[in-house]
Design a protein around this motif. Structure first.
Motif, PDB file in Angstrom:
ATOM      1  N   TRP A  16       0.872  -1.114   0.028  1.00 39.88           N
ATOM      2  CA  TRP A  16      -0.062  -0.108   0.042  1.00 39.88           C
ATOM      3  C   TRP A  16       0.799   1.092  -0.066  1.00 39.88           C
ATOM      4  O   TRP A  16       2.083   1.407   0.633  1.00 39.88           O
ATOM      5  N   GLU A  17       0.364   2.412  -0.499  1.00 39.97           N
ATOM      6  CA  GLU A  17       0.908   3.762  -0.478  1.00 39.97           C
ATOM      7  C   GLU A  17       0.251   4.108   0.990  1.00 39.97           C
ATOM      8  O   GLU A  17      -0.810   3.945   1.413  1.00 39.97           O
ATOM      9  N   VAL A  18       1.482   4.802   1.783  1.00 46.54           N
ATOM     10  CA  VAL A  18       0.964   5.199   2.805  1.00 46.54           C
ATOM     11  C   VAL A  18       1.250   6.546   3.349  1.00 46.54           C
ATOM     12  O   VAL A  18       2.410   7.113   2.926  1.00 46.54           O
ATOM     13  N   VAL A  19       0.369   7.138   3.988  1.00 47.11           N
ATOM     14  CA  VAL A  19       0.395   8.600   4.394  1.00 47.11           C
ATOM     15  C   VAL A  19      -0.053   8.716   5.897  1.00 47.11           C
ATOM     16  O   VAL A  19      -0.939   8.060   6.361  1.00 47.11           O
ATOM     17  N   GLY A  20       0.910   9.633   6.491  1.00 49.12           N
ATOM     18  CA  GLY A  20       0.514   9.900   7.815  1.00 49.12           C
ATOM     19  C   GLY A  20       0.219  11.190   8.116  1.00 49.12           C
ATOM     20  O   GLY A  20       0.701  12.227   7.566  1.00 49.12           O
ATOM     21  N   ILE A  21      -0.886  11.630   8.749  1.00 48.01           N
ATOM     22  CA  ILE A  21      -1.390  12.930   8.943  1.00 48.01           C
ATOM     23  C   ILE A  21      -1.754  13.173  10.407  1.00 48.01           C
ATOM     24  O   ILE A  21      -2.179  12.402  11.172  1.00 48.01           O
ATOM     25  N   ASP A  22      -2.027  14.538  10.928  1.00 51.85           N
ATOM     26  CA  ASP A  22      -2.854  15.005  12.107  1.00 51.85           C
ATOM     27  C   ASP A  22      -4.254  14.797  11.577  1.00 51.85           C
ATOM     28  O   ASP A  22      -4.765  15.696  10.651  1.00 51.85           O
ATOM     29  N   GLY A  23      -4.990  13.814  12.388  1.00 48.52           N
ATOM     30  CA  GLY A  23      -6.471  13.322  12.059  1.00 48.52           C
ATOM     31  C   GLY A  23      -7.359  14.652  12.749  1.00 48.52           C
ATOM     32  O   GLY A  23      -8.487  14.531  12.334  1.00 48.52           O
ATOM     33  N   HIS A  24      -6.923  15.601  13.039  1.00 53.54           N
ATOM     34  CA  HIS A  24      -7.612  16.829  13.638  1.00 53.54           C
ATOM     35  C   HIS A  24      -7.432  18.291  12.926  1.00 53.54           C
ATOM     36  O   HIS A  24      -7.930  19.188  13.344  1.00 53.54           O
ATOM     37  N   ASP A  25      -6.389  18.202  12.004  1.00 50.08           N
ATOM     38  CA  ASP A  25      -6.336  19.409  10.930  1.00 50.08           C
ATOM     39  C   ASP A  25      -6.982  19.309   9.808  1.00 50.08           C
ATOM     40  O   ASP A  25      -6.489  18.629   8.745  1.00 50.08           O
ATOM     41  N   PRO A  26      -8.166  20.097   9.623  1.00 49.05           N
ATOM     42  CA  PRO A  26      -8.936  19.760   8.745  1.00 49.05           C
ATOM     43  C   PRO A  26      -8.274  20.176   7.109  1.00 49.05           C
ATOM     44  O   PRO A  26      -8.440  19.617   6.309  1.00 49.05           O
ATOM     45  N   ALA A  27      -7.184  21.239   7.306  1.00 52.48           N
ATOM     46  CA  ALA A  27      -6.659  21.434   5.913  1.00 52.48           C
ATOM     47  C   ALA A  27      -6.028  20.363   5.611  1.00 52.48           C
ATOM     48  O   ALA A  27      -5.873  19.927   4.236  1.00 52.48           O
ATOM     49  N   THR A  28      -5.006  19.696   6.417  1.00 51.51           N
ATOM     50  CA  THR A  28      -4.326  18.473   6.139  1.00 51.51           C
ATOM     51  C   THR A  28      -5.166  17.319   5.583  1.00 51.51           C
ATOM     52  O   THR A  28      -4.813  16.603   4.797  1.00 51.51           O
ATOM     53  N   ILE A  29      -6.241  17.280   6.364  1.00 56.65           N
ATOM     54  CA  ILE A  29      -7.183  16.050   5.934  1.00 56.65           C
ATOM     55  C   ILE A  29      -7.651  16.174   4.496  1.00 56.65           C
ATOM     56  O   ILE A  29      -7.658  15.551   3.761  1.00 56.65           O
ATOM     57  N   LEU A  30      -7.991  17.425   4.373  1.00 52.73           N
ATOM     58  CA  LEU A  30      -8.779  17.767   3.000  1.00 52.73           C
ATOM     59  C   LEU A  30      -7.481  17.730   1.749  1.00 52.73           C
ATOM     60  O   LEU A  30      -7.909  16.956   0.628  1.00 52.73           O
ATOM     61  N   THR A  31      -6.341  18.227   2.090  1.00 54.36           N
ATOM     62  CA  THR A  31      -5.351  18.075   1.019  1.00 54.36           C
ATOM     63  C   THR A  31      -4.960  16.783   0.721  1.00 54.36           C
ATOM     64  O   THR A  31      -4.650  16.152  -0.327  1.00 54.36           O
ATOM     65  N   THR A  32      -5.141  15.656   1.848  1.00 56.01           N
ATOM     66  CA  THR A  32      -4.597  14.470   1.528  1.00 56.01           C
ATOM     67  C   THR A  32      -5.967  13.572   0.997  1.00 56.01           C
ATOM     68  O   THR A  32      -5.456  12.868   0.235  1.00 56.01           O
ATOM     69  N   LEU A  33      -7.116  13.935   1.340  1.00 58.18           N
ATOM     70  CA  LEU A  33      -8.211  13.353   0.417  1.00 58.18           C
ATOM     71  C   LEU A  33      -8.228  13.657  -0.996  1.00 58.18           C
ATOM     72  O   LEU A  33      -8.203  12.692  -1.778  1.00 58.18           O
ATOM     73  N   ASP A  34      -7.722  14.880  -1.222  1.00 56.02           N
ATOM     74  CA  ASP A  34      -7.864  15.290  -2.874  1.00 56.02           C
ATOM     75  C   ASP A  34      -6.530  14.488  -3.361  1.00 56.02           C
ATOM     76  O   ASP A  34      -6.844  14.076  -4.562  1.00 56.02           O
ATOM     77  N   ALA A  35      -5.673  14.359  -2.659  1.00 60.61           N
ATOM     78  CA  ALA A  35      -4.324  13.802  -3.387  1.00 60.61           C
ATOM     79  C   ALA A  35      -4.734  12.088  -3.449  1.00 60.61           C
ATOM     80  O   ALA A  35      -4.314  11.610  -4.565  1.00 60.61           O
ATOM     81  N   ALA A  36      -5.423  11.704  -2.668  1.00 61.53           N
ATOM     82  CA  ALA A  36      -5.747  10.247  -2.734  1.00 61.53           C
ATOM     83  C   ALA A  36      -6.964   9.884  -3.847  1.00 61.53           C
ATOM     84  O   ALA A  36      -6.689   8.730  -4.319  1.00 61.53           O
ATOM     85  N   ARG A  37      -7.252  10.994  -4.278  1.00 61.43           N
ATOM     86  CA  ARG A  37      -8.033  10.486  -5.493  1.00 61.43           C
ATOM     87  C   ARG A  37      -7.084  10.411  -7.026  1.00 61.43           C
ATOM     88  O   ARG A  37      -7.840  10.294  -8.022  1.00 61.43           O
ATOM     89  N   GLN A  38      -6.138  11.116  -6.946  1.00 68.18           N
ATOM     90  CA  GLN A  38      -5.315  11.264  -8.092  1.00 68.18           C
ATOM     91  C   GLN A  38      -4.940   9.702  -8.755  1.00 68.18           C
ATOM     92  O   GLN A  38      -4.933   8.601  -7.855  1.00 68.18           O
ATOM     93  N   PRO A  39      -4.790   9.526  -9.927  1.00 76.50           N
ATOM     94  CA  PRO A  39      -5.068   8.059 -10.480  1.00 76.50           C
ATOM     95  C   PRO A  39      -3.548   7.515  -9.998  1.00 76.50           C
ATOM     96  O   PRO A  39      -2.312   8.025  -9.739  1.00 76.50           O
ATOM     97  N   ARG A  40      -3.730   6.272  -9.448  1.00 76.93           N
ATOM     98  CA  ARG A  40      -2.825   5.382  -9.119  1.00 76.93           C
ATOM     99  C   ARG A  40      -2.921   3.798  -9.309  1.00 76.93           C
ATOM    100  O   ARG A  40      -3.697   3.623  -9.445  1.00 76.93           O
TER     101      ARG A  40
END
Length: 290
Positions: free
Chosen positions: A219-243
């Protein structure tokens, strides 16, 4: 590649700051509303509800391509709440997003209510699959992602799992198969609050090194702060990219986030605040938004 249904809206086009501010406000509302539901019902799982609220708010109020007026639209994104006992967070998000009237939240866990202790697809629009038994939701989501892959569909599958749930063998069977199939349309979010019923996850059945385990499974693995909305949003945006492989987001969170006496306390995995505790919790959450 199938076209996106015209009934399914695109994601929020606003700036990241505006999106994050909106998600933070909605998560705060969810926390206040779900605590009232738990107090009124006399039961619930506040610790995990509160730890997951920011993630679920980011999904339902920004990232998911969903339409409450067409809950079964073929090209909708799919979200599976694998940690199915945390219905306070899920139901507030569904109501806030318009899947059912907000005042129905007052029936939470009452006789004949649609708002059961575990979500039921037959009762509520917006629930993709029945969950509750740990280790069940994620494997179902893998099957949904496989179907999307076969159909060359344009939807994305998101799963929220608890970290204690990762002690179930079925989770790792599903993870292995998802990587084998190269499910780039699948994103798992781990609510890594470090606690489960009665104890720390590491004292019950150690998960670390968790990121390395997922990488070893392909798996591709990303670690984030799960209480930072900006970080959550940018990570979810990136997760949609073709892979060519699935992605797991390990979100560091705090059980009972937002309420001082619940935060990082395993005893609040389930439980009901008394009147004084409830008043304190609401005051703290309201102060957070000032």
């Amino acid at each position: 590649m199938s076209s996106i249904s015209t009934s399914v809206p695109t994601r929020n086009p606003a700036s990241l700051d505006a999106r994050a501010t909106h998600v933070r406000a909605r998560a705060n509302w969810m926390r206040r509303r779900l605590l009232k539901m738990i107090v009124d019902a006399g039961q619930g799982h506040p610790g995990g509800d509160l730890s997951a609220a920011d993630i679920i708010a980011a999904l339902y109020f920004d990232s998911l391509r969903i339409d409450p007026a067409a809950p079964n639209a073929p090209d909708r994104d799919r979200f599976v709440m694998s940690k199915g006992h945390c219905t306070g967070a899920l139901y507030t998000a569904l109501a806030g997003a318009g899947f059912f009237p907000e005042d129905e939240l007052d029936t939470y866990l009452q006789p004949l209510s649609r708002l059961n202790g575990h979500p039921n697809r037959a009762y509520l629009p917006g629930v993709e699959t029945n969950t509750g038994p740990l280790g069940h939701g994620f494997p179902v989501a893998v099957g949904v992602a496989v179907a999307g892959q076969i159909d060359r569909a344009d939807y994305h599958v998101f799963v929220l799992t608890g970290d204690g749930e990762l002690q179930e063998g079925s989770m790792w069977e599903a993870a292995m198969f998802a990587a084998h199939r190269g499910l780039g349309n699948l994103t798992v979010i781990v609510d890594r609050n470090g606690l489960q019923q009665g104890a720390k996850t590491e004292d019950t059945n150690s998960l670390e090194p968790l990121a390395d385990k997922w990488r070893a499974f392909g798996w591709e693995v990303v670690g984030i702060d799960g209480h930072d909305p900006a970080t959550i949003l940018t990570t979810l945006d990136a997760a949609r990219q073709p892979r060519s492989r699935p992605c797991v987001i390990i979100a560091d969170t705090h059980k009972g986030q937002g309420v001082s006496f619940m935060c990082d306390q395993a005893g609040w995995h389930h439980g009901v605040p008394n009147a004084d505790q409830y008043a304190q919790a609401i005051a703290e959450l309201e102060a957070e938004m000032q």
